[in-house]
Design an enzyme around this catalytic site. Structure first.
Site, PDB file in Angstrom:
ATOM      1  N   GLU A 195      36.589  -9.145  30.132  1.00  0.00           N
ATOM      2  CA  GLU A 195      35.490  -8.719  31.239  1.00  0.00           C
ATOM      3  C   GLU A 195      35.950  -9.520  32.475  1.00  0.00           C
ATOM      4  O   GLU A 195      36.174 -10.638  32.428  1.00  0.00           O
ATOM      5  CB  GLU A 195      34.128  -9.392  30.643  1.00  0.00           C
ATOM      6  CG  GLU A 195      33.485  -8.865  29.586  1.00  0.00           C
ATOM      7  CD  GLU A 195      32.989  -7.464  29.725  1.00  0.00           C
ATOM      8  OE1 GLU A 195      32.801  -7.179  30.812  1.00  0.00           O
ATOM      9  OE2 GLU A 195      33.171  -6.619  28.732  1.00  0.00           O
ATOM     10  N   CYS A 197      30.569 -12.460  38.745  1.00  0.00           N
ATOM     11  CA  CYS A 197      31.185 -11.181  38.625  1.00  0.00           C
ATOM     12  C   CYS A 197      30.120 -10.200  38.878  1.00  0.00           C
ATOM     13  O   CYS A 197      30.834  -9.098  39.422  1.00  0.00           O
ATOM     14  CB  CYS A 197      31.614 -11.234  36.985  1.00  0.00           C
ATOM     15  SG  CYS A 197      30.124 -11.424  36.127  1.00  0.00           S
TER      16      CYS A 197
HETATM   17  P1  NAP Z   1      40.757 -16.861  35.166  1.00  0.00           P
HETATM   18  O1  NAP Z   1      41.570 -17.835  36.176  1.00  0.00           O
HETATM   19  O2  NAP Z   1      41.396 -15.805  34.885  1.00  0.00           O
HETATM   20  O3  NAP Z   1      40.699 -18.080  34.016  1.00  0.00           O
HETATM   21  C1  NAP Z   1      40.072 -17.541  32.780  1.00  0.00           C
HETATM   22  C2  NAP Z   1      41.053 -17.956  31.611  1.00  0.00           C
HETATM   23  O4  NAP Z   1      41.951 -16.936  31.394  1.00  0.00           O
HETATM   24  C3  NAP Z   1      41.410 -19.247  31.659  1.00  0.00           C
HETATM   25  O5  NAP Z   1      41.124 -19.956  30.330  1.00  0.00           O
HETATM   26  C4  NAP Z   1      42.701 -19.416  32.015  1.00  0.00           C
HETATM   27  O6  NAP Z   1      43.450 -20.425  31.228  1.00  0.00           O
HETATM   28  C5  NAP Z   1      43.240 -18.035  31.464  1.00  0.00           C
HETATM   29  N1  NAP Z   1      44.368 -17.296  31.913  1.00  0.00           N
HETATM   30  C6  NAP Z   1      44.255 -16.935  33.289  1.00  0.00           C
HETATM   31  N2  NAP Z   1      45.476 -16.340  33.523  1.00  0.00           N
HETATM   32  C7  NAP Z   1      46.162 -16.378  32.479  1.00  0.00           C
HETATM   33  C8  NAP Z   1      47.596 -15.895  32.155  1.00  0.00           C
HETATM   34  N3  NAP Z   1      48.271 -15.429  32.974  1.00  0.00           N
HETATM   35  N4  NAP Z   1      48.040 -16.394  30.734  1.00  0.00           N
HETATM   36  C9  NAP Z   1      47.128 -16.914  29.856  1.00  0.00           C
HETATM   37  N5  NAP Z   1      46.092 -17.313  30.371  1.00  0.00           N
HETATM   38  C10 NAP Z   1      45.228 -17.002  31.620  1.00  0.00           C
HETATM   39  O7  NAP Z   1      39.233 -16.831  35.791  1.00  0.00           O
HETATM   40  P2  NAP Z   1      38.296 -17.644  36.421  1.00  0.00           P
HETATM   41  O8  NAP Z   1      39.073 -18.079  37.902  1.00  0.00           O
HETATM   42  O9  NAP Z   1      37.966 -18.915  35.605  1.00  0.00           O
HETATM   43  O10 NAP Z   1      36.935 -16.819  36.660  1.00  0.00           O
HETATM   44  C11 NAP Z   1      36.604 -16.178  37.887  1.00  0.00           C
HETATM   45  C12 NAP Z   1      36.944 -14.760  37.408  1.00  0.00           C
HETATM   46  O11 NAP Z   1      36.418 -14.236  36.455  1.00  0.00           O
HETATM   47  C13 NAP Z   1      36.394 -13.834  38.579  1.00  0.00           C
HETATM   48  O12 NAP Z   1      37.326 -12.717  38.860  1.00  0.00           O
HETATM   49  C14 NAP Z   1      35.233 -13.085  38.111  1.00  0.00           C
HETATM   50  O13 NAP Z   1      34.582 -12.215  38.593  1.00  0.00           O
HETATM   51  C15 NAP Z   1      35.375 -13.092  36.598  1.00  0.00           C
HETATM   52  N6  NAP Z   1      34.211 -12.865  35.904  1.00  0.00           N
HETATM   53  C16 NAP Z   1      34.039 -11.902  35.072  1.00  0.00           C
HETATM   54  C17 NAP Z   1      33.028 -11.962  34.451  1.00  0.00           C
HETATM   55  C18 NAP Z   1      32.476 -10.626  33.459  1.00  0.00           C
HETATM   56  O14 NAP Z   1      31.768 -10.753  32.774  1.00  0.00           O
HETATM   57  N7  NAP Z   1      33.179  -9.441  33.867  1.00  0.00           N
HETATM   58  C19 NAP Z   1      32.228 -13.161  34.272  1.00  0.00           C
HETATM   59  C20 NAP Z   1      32.464 -14.197  35.025  1.00  0.00           C
HETATM   60  C21 NAP Z   1      33.756 -14.246  35.663  1.00  0.00           C
HETATM   61  P3  NAP Z   1      44.726 -21.128  31.911  1.00  0.00           P
HETATM   62  O15 NAP Z   1      44.116 -22.621  32.201  1.00  0.00           O
HETATM   63  O16 NAP Z   1      45.734 -21.132  30.915  1.00  0.00           O
HETATM   64  O17 NAP Z   1      44.996 -20.500  33.154  1.00  0.00           O
END
Ligand code: NAP
Length: 501
Positions: free
Chosen positions: A260, A297
């Site tokens: 998501e 989001c």
């Molecule tokens: P994020 O930086 O992508 O982090 C989410 C998880 O993914 C973390 O546990 C992170 O762990 C892991 N991760 C990120 N990049 C990675 C990579 N290259 N390889 C392996 N693991 C990776 O997201 P966020 O900043 O926490 O959240 C904000 C984003 O989430 C916004 O874009 C928002 O729109 C979206 N969001 C979407 C929804 C939905 O339901 N669609 C809901 C809420 C938020 P690490 O610590 O290892 O980096």
């Protein structure tokens, strides 16, 4: 109260290294850093647990889910206290989100007790059928096995260690290994204690839930690459989700990755609604756009309307409403700096002008509003990308035909919104089938930031809103992600799963 360790198969496990959380104020706490060996131990325990948990009765799982909800509530004050320090989110928001997290477990408990989700089908044997007899065929959904869960920073409870993905997977009968988010390790720690307590009370296999904290991206990579992981639930950024999705697809045995991701959630302001109540839509938009510092989001980042004096008045009203919003704290320093650089990138893009904006510093942010023409928006893909935070863009189309062209050009979205009066019905009728192909949820005369947790919710959408357009991560239908159908042909009743007899 905090354990500062990983939870692996019922044991609290330290490691050689530690990392600090980054509270908004006060001293940092130290947490253990996971290694590839921790990943392997947690996933192997989950596979062991699956032998019993995957075959547990729906009644036993429902009792377990309700026990988790009770344990989360019992630790409510502690969760909110560490949550306010780690995320800067206010008490009312954290209390509300905890209520939602506990409510999700109870909703799934009720859902699996009813049993419709099993989608049981039966085609009885026809031994005398010509030219060939038909065998006895029964179908039922079964859990897929150990599931990896990644939560997002902006929902430390509802989309994190014991959030919707964990609740759905556990309801289905799948053990869970959570990759704890670095932005709120203290919350994950207490939440994991809640699940561990419920595991003990209900006599569930301890490998059913593990939490791994800290470390770099290699931990997440090791988790989704592990041959015993059968599916992944992910909430987070497009970049992170795409990286992990590609790893899942490239595995010798690919597995489903339910990501998501981000969305700009466009709103279409149709002419009659814009003329009759543009100012009140603008005020509502400003509230939705800045709720929780815009860290949703479902934040409605783009307003599309046709040019004219009503569009000008809407822009003035939106700027006025946004100017009254105080600076807010973002979830992490890096979220705030990513927001600032996203705003700068947009403001310096060709054909974009700033309507409203104030400078802000460190972890604080204030809302920004920019505008561009429909023609410019259509020509520049950068303008359709999510800037995570309180940024709004007004896209001024030359006329209603160009608004429809913009709708046709949209990438996949979590939501699309129509603001419409009766006189807009014809245009809305044209737009609806276009928006159906773009979004998981379509709203009229509202704002998308609240996501109801219920049977009829879809929180997903075509890529890049999510990686599986057929799935939702909110609501009872989200359980389907962690199930697969099995047909049982002529299987004697003595060995059929109890749910099929
Ligand atoms: P994020 O930086 O992508 O982090 C989410 C998880 O993914 C973390 O546990 C992170 O762990 C892991 N991760 C990120 N990049 C990675 C990579 N290259 N390889 C392996 N693991 C990776 O997201 P966020 O900043 O926490 O959240 C904000 C984003 O989430 C916004 O874009 C928002 O729109 C979206 N969001 C979407 C929804 C939905 O339901 N669609 C809901 C809420 C938020 P690490 O610590 O290892 O980096």
């Amino acid at each position: 109260m905090l354990k500062h360790k990983h939870l692996i198969a019922g044991a609290w496990v330290a490691g050689e290294a530690t990392f600090d959380n980054a509270p908004v104020s006060g001293a940092a706490d130290q947490f253990a850093v996971a290694t590839a060996d921790h990943v392997d131990a947690a996933v192997r325990a989950a596979e062991q647990a699956f032998l019993s948990y995957g075959n547990s009765s729906r009644q036993d799982r429902a009792a377990f889910l309700r026990a988790i909800a009770d344990e989360l509530e019992a630790r409510g004050e502690a969760i909110t206290e560490i949550g306010m320090r780690e995320t800067g989110l206010p008490q009312v928001r954290l209390d509300g989100e905890r209520g939602r997290a506990a409510g999700q477990f109870r909703l799934f408990a009720d859902h699996i007790e009813v049993g419709d989700y099993l989608d049981r089908r039966y085609d009885g044997a026809l031994p005398d059928r010509e030219p060939l007899p038909r065998p006895d065929l029964r179908l039922m959904q079964r859990p897929v096995g150990p599931v990896a869960v990644f939560g997002a920073s902006n929902f430390p409870l509802a989309f994190s260690a014991a959030g919707g993905d964990t609740a759905a997977a556990l309801a289905a009968g799948c053990p869970v290994v959570v990759r704890g988010h670095y932005a709120h390790p203290g919350i994950s720690d207490i939440v994991a204690q809640s699940v561990a307590a419920a595991i003990k009370t209900c006599g569930i296999h301890p490998g059913t839930f593990s939490l791994l904290q800290g470390g770099d991206n290699s931990i997440g990579h090791a988790l989704v690459s592990h041959p015993l992981i059968r599916a992944v639930g992910f909430t987070g950024s497009l970049a992170g989700g795409r990286a992990l999705y590609d790893i899942c697809a490239a595995r010798p045995e690919p597995i489903p990755f339910f990501g998501e991701l981000g969305s700009v959630n466009p709103m279409f302001l149709l002419p009659a609604a814009l003329a009759s109540r543009g100012a009140s839509i603008a005020a509502g938009w400003a509230g939705s756009l800045t709720m929780g510092a815009g860290q949703f989001c479902t934040n409605p980042g783009i307003a599309v309307l046709a040019k004219g004096s009503d569009a000008d008045a809407f822009s003035v009203a939106a700027a006025d409403a946004l100017s009254k919003i105080e600076a807010q704290v973002m979830l992490t320093d890096s979220t705030a700096s990513a927001f600032r650089s996203g705003c700068e990138k947009l403001q310096s893009a060709t054909g974009v002008s700033e309507v409203f904006g104030k400078s802000c510093e460190k972890r604080n942010v204030t809302p920004h509003l920019v505008t561009t023409s429909g023609e410019n928006w259509l020509a520049n893909e950068l303008l359709s990308e999510e800037v995570f935070g309180p940024l709004g863009m007004i896209v001024v189309a030359s006329d209603t035909d160009e608004m429809i062209t913009i709708a046709n050009t949209l990438k996949g979205q979590l939501t699309c919104t129509l603001h419409m009066d009766d006189a807009d019905t014809e245009m809305a009728r044209t737009l609806l089938p276009i928006l159906e192909r773009k979004a998981g949820r379509i709203l009229a005369n509202g704002f998308p930031t609240g996501v109801e947790v219920c049977d009829s919710m879809v929180h997903g959408g075509p890529y890049p809103a999510s990686t599986n357009f057929g799935a939702t991560s909110v609501g009872t239908m989200s359980i389907r992600r962690f199930l697969r159908p099995i047909a049982y042909q002529n299987i004697p009743p003595e060995i059929l799963p109890a749910d099929l007899i």
